[in-house]
Design an enzyme around this catalytic site. Structure first.
Site, PDB file in Angstrom:
ATOM      1  N   CYS A   1       0.833  -1.212   0.000  1.00  0.00           N
ATOM      2  CA  CYS A   1       0.000   0.000   0.000  1.00  0.00           C
ATOM      3  C   CYS A   1       0.870   1.265   0.000  1.00  0.00           C
ATOM      4  O   CYS A   1       1.419   1.618   1.040  1.00  0.00           O
ATOM      5  CB  CYS A   1      -0.899  -0.066   1.238  1.00  0.00           C
ATOM      6  SG  CYS A   1      -1.698   1.468   1.696  1.00  0.00           S
TER       7      CYS A   1
ATOM      8  N   CYS B   1       0.095   3.875   2.648  1.00  0.00           N
ATOM      9  CA  CYS B   1       0.521   3.414   3.982  1.00  0.00           C
ATOM     10  C   CYS B   1       1.984   3.763   4.206  1.00  0.00           C
ATOM     11  O   CYS B   1       2.362   4.243   5.274  1.00  0.00           O
ATOM     12  CB  CYS B   1       0.318   1.911   4.126  1.00  0.00           C
ATOM     13  SG  CYS B   1      -1.398   1.367   3.947  1.00  0.00           S
TER      14      CYS B   1
END
Length: 107
Positions: free
Chosen positions: A32, A35
């Site tokens: 991600c 993230c």
């Protein structure tokens, strides 16, 4: 991440539910990009607010039990737990100032 603890399905209850301070949990994944973008923000937050807020991250791919229990579908998802209960949830990367503003009512 310095100041940011990794939690798992196995120790979530002890680290988050049983914590004395409010806990900000980032539900994250290695794949991600947003993230990864949040990593320095969370480190800074942990360093600055460590006396008022515990910051942890939980890898959703490695910890499906907790991820499913809280119905986390998007990464990153941030949840604030106070006294063992989720009191706030936010989805998506954000700058530190906005994150602090959103956390002001729970700190």
């Amino acid at each position: 991440m310095s100041g940011v603890t990794d939690v798992t399905d196995a120790d979530f209850a002890a680290e988050v539910i049983g914590a004395e301070l409010p806990v900000l949990v980032e539900f994250t994944a290695d794949w991600c990009p947003p993230c990864r973008q949040m990593a320095p923000v969370l480190r800074a937050l942990a360093a600055e607010e460590g006396d008022r807020l515990k910051v942890v991250q939980l890898n959703v791919d490695q910890n499906p039990e907790i991820t499913n229990a809280y119905k986390v579908l998007s990464m990153p998802t941030f949840m604030v737990f106070r006294d063992g209960e989720p009191v706030k949830a936010m989805v998506g990367a954000r700058p530190k100032r906005r994150l602090l503003d959103e956390l002001s009512d729970v700190l």
